[in-house]
Design an enzyme around this catalytic site. Structure first.
Site, PDB file in Angstrom:
ATOM      1  N   HIS A 124       0.874  -1.186   0.000  1.00  0.00           N
ATOM      2  CA  HIS A 124       0.000   0.000   0.000  1.00  0.00           C
ATOM      3  C   HIS A 124       0.910   1.236   0.000  1.00  0.00           C
ATOM      4  O   HIS A 124       2.011   1.200   0.546  1.00  0.00           O
ATOM      5  CB  HIS A 124      -0.839  -0.051   1.278  1.00  0.00           C
ATOM      6  CG  HIS A 124      -1.908   0.987   1.378  1.00  0.00           C
ATOM      7  ND1 HIS A 124      -1.649   2.277   1.786  1.00  0.00           N
ATOM      8  CD2 HIS A 124      -3.246   0.924   1.152  1.00  0.00           C
ATOM      9  CE1 HIS A 124      -2.788   2.957   1.802  1.00  0.00           C
ATOM     10  NE2 HIS A 124      -3.769   2.156   1.420  1.00  0.00           N
ATOM     11  N   ASP A 201       2.914  -4.671   7.965  1.00  0.00           N
ATOM     12  CA  ASP A 201       1.702  -3.876   7.821  1.00  0.00           C
ATOM     13  C   ASP A 201       0.511  -4.825   7.927  1.00  0.00           C
ATOM     14  O   ASP A 201       0.194  -5.548   6.985  1.00  0.00           O
ATOM     15  CB  ASP A 201       1.735  -3.153   6.465  1.00  0.00           C
ATOM     16  CG  ASP A 201       0.418  -2.467   6.131  1.00  0.00           C
ATOM     17  OD1 ASP A 201      -0.551  -2.590   6.920  1.00  0.00           O
ATOM     18  OD2 ASP A 201       0.353  -1.813   5.079  1.00  0.00           O
ATOM     19  N   CYS A 365      -4.779   2.369  -3.713  1.00  0.00           N
ATOM     20  CA  CYS A 365      -3.541   2.883  -3.097  1.00  0.00           C
ATOM     21  C   CYS A 365      -2.397   1.880  -3.241  1.00  0.00           C
ATOM     22  O   CYS A 365      -1.561   1.754  -2.350  1.00  0.00           O
ATOM     23  CB  CYS A 365      -3.740   3.253  -1.631  1.00  0.00           C
ATOM     24  SG  CYS A 365      -4.936   4.561  -1.378  1.00  0.00           S
TER      25      CYS A 365
HETATM   26  N1  PMP Z   1      -1.837  -0.735   4.493  1.00  0.00           N
HETATM   27  C1  PMP Z   1      -2.773  -1.491   3.920  1.00  0.00           C
HETATM   28  C2  PMP Z   1      -2.423  -2.863   3.426  1.00  0.00           C
HETATM   29  C3  PMP Z   1      -4.064  -0.986   3.782  1.00  0.00           C
HETATM   30  O1  PMP Z   1      -5.012  -1.727   3.202  1.00  0.00           O
HETATM   31  C4  PMP Z   1      -4.364   0.312   4.271  1.00  0.00           C
HETATM   32  C5  PMP Z   1      -5.753   0.912   4.145  1.00  0.00           C
HETATM   33  N2  PMP Z   1      -6.343   0.756   2.871  1.00  0.00           N
HETATM   34  C6  PMP Z   1      -3.342   1.035   4.868  1.00  0.00           C
HETATM   35  C7  PMP Z   1      -2.106   0.483   4.967  1.00  0.00           C
HETATM   36  C8  PMP Z   1      -3.563   2.412   5.413  1.00  0.00           C
HETATM   37  O2  PMP Z   1      -4.431   2.366   6.486  1.00  0.00           O
HETATM   38  P1  PMP Z   1      -5.018   3.705   7.117  1.00  0.00           P
HETATM   39  O3  PMP Z   1      -5.569   4.513   5.972  1.00  0.00           O
HETATM   40  O4  PMP Z   1      -6.087   3.233   8.036  1.00  0.00           O
HETATM   41  O5  PMP Z   1      -3.910   4.406   7.820  1.00  0.00           O
END
Ligand code: PMP
Length: 412
Positions: A124, A201, A365
């Site tokens: 991400h 993560d 993302c």
């Molecule tokens: N890492 C991963 C794998 C995610 O799916 C997400 C959220 N889509 C994030 C990080 C970021 O999370 P947040 O927007 O809640 O900080």
């Protein structure tokens, strides 16, 4: 019965009881955020009704009660991740802030020119950009583990990237774009063999399987509360105690200091050193109740249920003509990402919305994943504990409707 149990679980989520555009709401965007059970909503409400005060500073009754609730939340997360001690848990706004905390605190103190950070091709953006920013500041270099056609990490390539210059491996536990579950324990063991630290993560993992940070042996583990049936603006960093204790502060302010003068300040012990300012106290109460909720259901049972729906959904989507699944790893969780011949994911998402079906369309993302597969984006249905086979049936019917509208592939 299992069916009766599922109905009960759906009833725990008031938002799912409504109609959308005259249709039953079919919520399949849980990778973006999950819905909240009544108990979480009630817990936040009760905090503001009965317990609200600032923490750690007050001598008065309410402040002590708020502090107790906040620290009980920390202990709840410790148990949930099976961390060895509650000081290893730092509250953050979510995954993104937790990764930035590690990058700016641990990264700035431990990375030098020529040091290597290994990421994967399925990260991400929030597990890419903070490391890019840190690389620019320190002269460290990013290396990327490629992914194969099924959306799995190329573990041979990973092995060959590891070396004496590797300082950190930052890797998703579960990919939000592909659903791939990565072999984290193996990744960690290999990284530790060359003296590198590992950040995992867990944003897409914690709601779908039991996580044990001691079994994984990772150095950092991060997640967001809102993807775990908890409130937005909550989340946590787990960091191994000795590592966390050696890390410098990253944000300065109240609550993170021991003494302050204009010449010099000294800092609080961990974890308070990393919790500058008034935190999301009510959110922590809500997050703790969300964790208690999934623990009561049992992470093993949630995983078994979601795996059954995932298998049903995979089979159903594979029968749709002109549909290609993106992400067919042997080990997957909760995510069905796909493209359709002749229909852009955004158009599909819009047509599904008219049927009351919520999915996500786009790059999620994770632009490098889309580049890797040569596509602009995917349609993504992502599951939670309340989804059932009938949600999949509604999705497939919606896809057929879109195909009819676009005059695309005839049904087989
Ligand atoms: N890492 C991963 C794998 C995610 O799916 C997400 C959220 N889509 C994030 C990080 C970021 O999370 P947040 O927007 O809640 O900080």
């Amino acid at each position: 019965s299992l069916a009766a149990e599922r109905v009960q679980q759906a009833q725990d989520f008031p938002i799912l009881q409504q109609s959308v555009r005259g249709k039953r709401l079919v919520y399949l965007d849980n990778g973006a955020t999950t819905q909240k059970p009544s108990v979480v909503i009630e817990t936040e409400r009760n905090f503001y009704l009965n317990d609200n005060a600032n923490i750690h500073r007050g001598v008065h009754w309410l402040s002590q009660r708020a502090t107790d609730i906040y620290e009980a939340g920390r202990e709840q997360i410790r148990g949930f991740l099976n961390a060895a001690r509650s000081e290893e848990i730092v509250f953050t706004r979510g995954t993104t802030e937790a990764i930035n905390l590690v990058a700016y605190s641990w990264g700035r103190a431990n990375l030098a020119s020529g040091d290597e950070i290994i990421l994967s091709g399925m990260e991400h953006h929030s597990n890419i950009v903070p490391w890019q920013l840190m690389a620019e500041q320190t002269g460290a270099v990013l290396k990327v583990v490629p992914i194969n056609d099924r959306g799995e990490l190329d573990m041979d390539a990973y092995r060959s990237l590891l070396g004496s210059k590797t300082r950190l491996v930052a890797i998703a536990h579960v990919s939000n774009a592909l659903g791939t579950v990565n072999p984290v324990a193996d990744i960690v063991a290999q990284a530790h063999a060359v003296g590198a630290k590992v950040l995992v993560d867990g944003a897409q993992a914690v709601a779908h399987q039991a996580v044990d940070v001691q079994a994984l042996d990772c150095d950092f583990y991060v997640f967001s509360g809102h993807k775990l049936y908890g409130p937005t603006g909550t989340g946590a960093l787990y960091a191994r105690y000795e590592l966390l204790r050696a890390m410098p502060p990253w944000q300065g302010g109240g609550d993170m200091i021991r003494t302050v003068s204009f010449e010099r300040s000294t800092y609080a012990d961990v974890p308070q050193r990393f919790e500058a300012g008034t935190p999301n106290i009510a959110g922590v109460a809500g997050l703790a109740s969300a964790i208690a909720y999934v623990q009561a259901l049992g992470m093993g049972r949630i995983a078994a249920h979601e795996q059954a729906v995932l298998a049903y959904g995979t089979q159903a989507l594979l029968r749709v003509p002109g549909l290609r699944l993106i992400g067919t790893a042997a080990h997957k969780a909760a995510i069905l990402s796909f493209v359709l011949d002749g229909i852009h994911p955004h158009d599909l998402g819009t047509i599904l919305d008219t049927e009351g079906i919520a999915i996500r369309a786009g790059h999620h993302c994770a632009m490098p994943v889309m580049t890797r597969f040569g596509i602009p984006g995917t349609a993504r249905a992502s599951l939670a504990l309340y989804n059932t086979e009938s949600d999949i049936d509604a999705l497939v019917a919606g896809i057929h409707k879109a195909q009819d509208m676009f005059g695309g592939k005839k049904r087989s």
